[in-house]
Design an enzyme around this catalytic site. Structure first.
Site, PDB file in Angstrom:
ATOM      1  N   GLY A 139       0.809  -1.216   0.000  1.00 28.13           N
ATOM      2  CA  GLY A 139       0.000   0.000   0.000  1.00 28.13           C
ATOM      3  C   GLY A 139       0.840   1.262   0.000  1.00 28.13           C
ATOM      4  O   GLY A 139       0.403   2.302   0.489  1.00 28.13           O
TER       5      GLY A 139
ATOM      6  N   SER B  21       4.916  -5.684  -2.253  1.00 25.02           N
ATOM      7  CA  SER B  21       5.076  -4.249  -2.477  1.00 25.02           C
ATOM      8  C   SER B  21       5.696  -3.602  -1.238  1.00 25.02           C
ATOM      9  O   SER B  21       6.804  -3.940  -0.853  1.00 25.02           O
ATOM     10  CB  SER B  21       3.725  -3.634  -2.848  1.00 25.02           C
TER      11      SER B  21
END
Length: 591
Positions: A151, A239
């Protein structure tokens, strides 16, 4: 996922188009808010078969078939009041009995459609974790996997359905799965070193990472209550979560908290320098009207959430501060002390194409590919300005090796420069056992291809969570990848009976290619790697908040606008002339 928008704001400015807001009727928001709840203390009877006794209380989970889930267990004291922007304080000993039916709050963030956790309840008091265990497995000694979500270090939450652990743990009864929250954005990654009173907040640039450390300490203390083996813990993430995982071993005091790490599309490159972090600090002070830490700590939670609506896009990445993290991250990975950590790391073939859709969400009035094509060159031209002539020559050589139009060559450059090469650089520096993968299975959208985050549904065995796959899901690949990830967590070897997986070394550089066809490749894209390796010192990370718009792309866009205006003006003049001629003829006919 990592919400890098590069320079999409430039498109808005240069086209002078009002941004259309998202519809208030959002099924995902309604679904997330419908499943929200608050775990309460239990004062009466409870299901002892679904209860786990921890240092900070007894938690009663929810049984679904053979899997019991425990959601929203606090691993730290609420980071509020005097603990705001402070290191997490481990949850104190308690003897009460509590429900563990609902996820804890997501960290403070603005709502974003591809970060479904942003639609869940939010708040400062967000330091909770979730556990899934299978009653059909062994009662003790289970392999433990702890996941940290992505995120862009500014969004995300464990309540996102794509991270639900039920299906994976149901399939592998000898596994305990944990997902943990951490502070993001202005609450988790802020540099206050230049703010009066900031000397008491020296670690504030990396609080989100310290939250993760605190969660892992709780796991060490309590995971036996769920059948887990604290001596066989693997941490993994995607991520920003993968970036976190690449950094946690470098933090003092983490030795012994885990044995292995899995990095999906993240690496030490996803970090900021102190200088890059200062911009958000200045924006927070300006927006809040505060001039020192006393003022900032006095702000209400509601005020912080309001401020974050305008600041979330400027969120920092973890800070190479020399306090929590070393300034030379790649060099730190050369330490012999890290050689006993096993690493599995990889990236997706079309990582950067993920932001085609993200940019389209920012500017729904325009085709998403158009916004992407206009925006990405701003990032490219800014990054080139930071390179030496020799380094620029490396980039030019790389670009010449690519096919297609320039925008897709730039796309491939960032696939390598931000994602793949930093990951293999870490593996090359690490003196322990390493495995590398390269994901090529695409989603259903041909434009996005094998983009960022497409592997998540496969890893978690959640084909119904098709936000990134768009419904295209290869069952054989899913089974294989889950076996590989779990085997690695169990033993340190991700190979399966069907697919042996050779380690990645400086000499052989073996890489497992994951797609419809699965197999090993030696020194995948070696020439591109050799061209990009000298650029790793710059930690090019996709930061878009401090771009200089006075680059050639600006003048190209202005030129395009002038041409369009000229064509429009010519069209209008032609229409007017045609109508006048028709009017003149009509008058002549009447005469």
């Amino acid at each position: 996922m990592k919400k890098i928008k590069y320079a999409a704001m430039a498109v808005l400015l240069f086209f002078s188009i009002s941004l259309w807001g998202c519809s208030s009727e959002n099924p995902a928001r309604a679904e997330m808010q419908a499943k929200a709840g608050i775990n309460r203390e239990i004062n009466g009877t409870y299901d002892r078969g679904a209860a786990a006794v921890c240092n900070n209380g007894t938690y009663v989970g929810l049984a679904e078939g053979s899997v019991i889930s425990y959601k929203g267990i606090p691993f730290a004291e609420p980071p509020v009041g005097r603990l705001r922007w402070k290191d997490p304080v481990p949850a104190g000993d308690r003897t009460g009995v509590y429900e563990a039916r609902y996820f804890g709050k997501s960290p403070i963030q603005s709502e974003w459609s591809t970060e479904v956790g942003s639609y869940y309840l939010q708040g400062e008091d967000c330091l909770t974790l979730n556990v899934w265990t299978n009653t059909e497995g062994p009662s003790e000694g289970k392999t433990v996997m702890v996941f940290f979500h992505g995120g862009s270090y500014g969004w995300g939450g464990t309540s996102d359905p794509i991270y639900d652990g039920h299906n994976l743990v149901e399939k592998y009864p000898d596994l305990v799965l944990v997902t943990a929250e951490y502070r993001t954005g202005i609450m988790g990654f802020m540099d206050f070193s230049g703010v009066p009173g900031g000397e008491d907040y020296s670690t504030s640039g990396n609080l989100g990472l310290l939250d993760q450390v605190c969660a892992l300490e709780w796991v060490q203390k309590n995971i036996r209550a769920f059948g887990g083996d604290p001596e066989n813990v693997t941490i993994f993430g995607e991520s920003a979560g993968a970036g976190s995982v690449s950094l946690l071993p470098l933090i003092e005091g983490t030795d012994g908290l885990f044995r292995r790490i899995i990095m999906e599309s993240g690496s030490p490159s996803l970090t900021f320098s102190r200088e890059e972090c200062h911009s958000l600090t200045e924006k927070l002070l300006e927006s809040s009207g505060c001039s020192d830490m006393a003022g900032l700590t006095a702000l209400s939670e509601e005020t912080l959430m309001e401020l974050n609506e305008d600041l979330n896009d400027y969120n920092n990445f973890p800070e190479r501060d020399g306090v929590v993290l070393p300034e030379d991250l790649y060099g730190a990975w050369e330490s012999e002390e890290l050689a006993d950590i096993d690493i599995l790391a990889g990236t997706n073939r079309d990582e950067t194409r993920y932001w085609i859709r993200e940019m389209g969400l920012e500017f729904p009035i325009l085709p998403d590919v158009l916004v992407y094509k206009l925006s990405l060159p701003f990032m490219y031209e800014n990054d080139l300005k930071e390179l030496s002539p020799e380094e620029t020559a490396f980039v030019e050589s790389f670009m010449k090796k690519q096919t297609g139009s320039k925008i897709w060559k730039i796309t491939e450059l960032y696939n390598e420069l931000i994602f793949r090469i930093p990951a293999v650089e870490q593996l090359t520096r690490h003196k322990g056992k390493n495995y590398n993968y390269y994901w090529i299975m695409p989603c259903a959208d041909d434009t996005l291809g094998a983009c960022h985050a497409v592997e998540l549904a496969y890893v978690f065995n959640n084909p119904q969570a098709d936000l990134y796959t768009d419904g295209l899901y290869n069952e054989k690949l899913a089974d294989t990848v889950q076996d590989m990830w779990v085997n690695f967590a169990r033993t340190g070897d991700p190979g399966t009976e069907e697919y042996a997986w050779e380690p990645y070394t400086r000499s052989s550089r073996k890489t497992m290619v994951l797609g419809e066809e699965i197999g090993m490749n030696e020194d995948l894209k070696g020439e591109e790697r050799e061209l990009m390796e000298p650029l790793m010192q710059h930690y090019i990370n996709g930061c878009y908040t401090q771009l200089d718009y006075n680059v050639p792309q600006l003048w190209r866009i202005i030129g395009m606008i002038l041409v369009l205006l000229a064509l429009a003006a010519s069209g209008i003049i032609l229409i007017v002339k045609t109508r006048k001629k028709r009017h003149t003829r009509s008058q002549g006919d009447k005469v």
